[in-house]
Scaffold this active site. Structure first.
Site, short mmCIF file in Angstrom:
data_model
loop_
_atom_site.label_atom_id
_atom_site.label_comp_id
_atom_site.label_asym_id
_atom_site.label_seq_id
_atom_site.Cartn_x
_atom_site.Cartn_y
_atom_site.Cartn_z
N CYS A 113 0.83 -1.23 0.00
CA CYS A 113 0.00 0.00 0.00
C CYS A 113 0.86 1.26 0.00
O CYS A 113 0.38 2.34 -0.35
CB CYS A 113 -0.93 0.01 1.20
SG CYS A 113 -2.01 -1.41 1.25
N HIS A 258 -3.57 6.99 1.99
CA HIS A 258 -3.88 5.69 1.39
C HIS A 258 -5.30 5.32 1.80
O HIS A 258 -5.67 5.41 2.97
CB HIS A 258 -2.89 4.64 1.89
CG HIS A 258 -3.35 3.25 1.64
ND1 HIS A 258 -3.74 2.81 0.39
CD2 HIS A 258 -3.50 2.19 2.48
CE1 HIS A 258 -4.10 1.54 0.48
NE2 HIS A 258 -3.97 1.15 1.73
N ASN A 288 -10.27 -0.65 -1.33
CA ASN A 288 -8.83 -0.47 -1.17
C ASN A 288 -8.12 -1.08 -2.39
O ASN A 288 -8.12 -2.30 -2.56
CB ASN A 288 -8.40 -1.17 0.13
CG ASN A 288 -6.92 -1.07 0.42
OD1 ASN A 288 -6.12 -0.75 -0.46
ND2 ASN A 288 -6.55 -1.35 1.66
#
Ligand code: ACO
Length: 331
Positions: A113, A258, A288
């Site tokens: 990520c 993020h 995500n």
């Protein structure tokens, strides 16, 4: 010494929308559970056969167009992904081939990520030392083909989506503009708290039928530990980045965290004392998308008119590894 400016942004998400209701047909879950705990309402999944390189190409062409550049202007590719199209070679070379850029380097970044922030830091270093002037920086992810879509995998499967985001970064001599600093961190003690254990080169064979039966070829996560670490490390990284430039949270025009989970974003926002207008969130639409969340959100923020020349932008990420990092950019 030149600075690194973000000259163009772009993104691509597959057309197929998968709602929380769609997931209830595959596993024991509910729209209420997912929305309440994650803020996610829908995500995108690639059609059969679409590669990450193809998505990356679409995002890249959009970014190049918005920068007023052509593929031939790119000196190097930095591509972040945790879901490469193939284990060998990395997706960067497939993107390079798709763009017809034979000869320029293609670097794959494996920082999950945090991949886009790590990638920006790498690109920024290349530009500041004068090695390259125009770098295509991409975050791309195909999660949907690697999730356990049964009830066994529901804690992870509901979170993730597919997509690609890109930024064209270029050398600028303009005073005060561009990437002011980047700050990268990792703590491998948390590696197994969010990981994909198999196929593993540590074992021979790398995968067995028993492993497949156990579902250890799917990502697994200790959600509570990930949550706890993310809401501590992300505000720290923002404060570190601002302090390094003699700035404070009040100076921040936009934070793009993020997009892991809306509750994580909200906690980061609260801990930093930021207003809703200072924080970008689009997780309700895409879930995500790991390395792609920040460049997709950045491209959307630009198109929504949320960034004007001179604005102070901060990017911050946290993810598997654990890895985390931040960047401050004078737009
Ligand atoms: N639908 C319905 N029920 C579910 C689901 C689901 N999709 N997933 C888990 N459950 C159940 C569990 O089995 C558990 O049932 P039990 O009480 O009978 O055992 C119950 O819901 C509660 O589970 P918890 O794990 O306690 O739920 P929690 O409130 O911790 O929320 C979550 C889970 C959303 C994953 C949370 O821990 C979280 O947000 N963690 C952060 C993880 C994250 O964002 N990861 C993204 C990748 S990392 C990154 O990008 C930074």
């Amino acid at each position: 010494m030149p600075r690194t400016a973000i000259a163009g942004t772009g993104y691509y998400v597959p057309e197929r929308v998968v709602t929380n209701h769609d997931l209830t047909l595959l596993m024991d879950t509910s729209d209420e559970w997912i929305v309440e705990r994650t803020g996610i309402r829908e995500r995108r999944w690639v059609p059969e056969g679409m590669s990450g390189a193809e998505m990356a190409k679409r995002a890249s062409l959009m970014a190049l167009e918005s920068a007023g550049l052509r593929p031939g202007d790119v000196d190097a590719i930095v591509l972040a992904t945790l879901s490469p199209d193939h284990l060998i070679p990395g997706t960067g070379v497939f993107l390079q081939r798709e763009l017809g850029l034979e000869g320029i380097p293609a670097i794959d970044v494996r920082a999950q990520c945090s991949g886009f922030v790590y990638g920006l830091s790498i690109a920024d270093a290349f530009i500041r030392v004068g090695q390259y002037r125009t770098i295509l920086l991409v975050g791309v992810e195909i999660q949907s083909t690697g999730l356990d879509l049964t009830t066994r995998g529901r804690d992870v499967a509901v979170l993730f989506g597919d997509g690609a985001g890109a930024a064209v970064v270029t050398a600028t001599e303009e005073d005060g503009r561009g990437v002011l600093s980047t700050h990268l961190h990792a703590d491998g003690r948390g590696a197994e708290l969010l990981w994909l254990e198999f196929a593993s080169s540590k074992h021979h064979p790398r995968i067995t039928e028993e492993i497949l039966r156990q579902g250890r070829h799917y990502p697994s996560m200790d959600g509570k530990e990930v949550f706890r670490n993310a809401v501590a490390r992300m505000p720290e990284a923002v404060q570190e980045a601002l302090a390094a430039n003699g700035l404070g949270v009040a100076d921040l025009d936009l934070l793009i965290p993020h997009q892991a989970n809306l509750r994580i974003t909200q906690m980061v926002q609260r801990r930093l004392g930021l207003s809703d207008g200072q924080v970008m969130s689009n997780i309700h639409r895409y879930g995500n998308t790991t390395a792609a969340t920040i460049p997709i959100a950045l491209a959307e923020a630009v198109r929504e008119g949320r960034l004007e020349r001179g604005d102070l932008l901060c990017l911050v990420a946290f993810g598997s590894g654990f890895t985390w990092g931040s960047a401050v950019v004078r737009w």
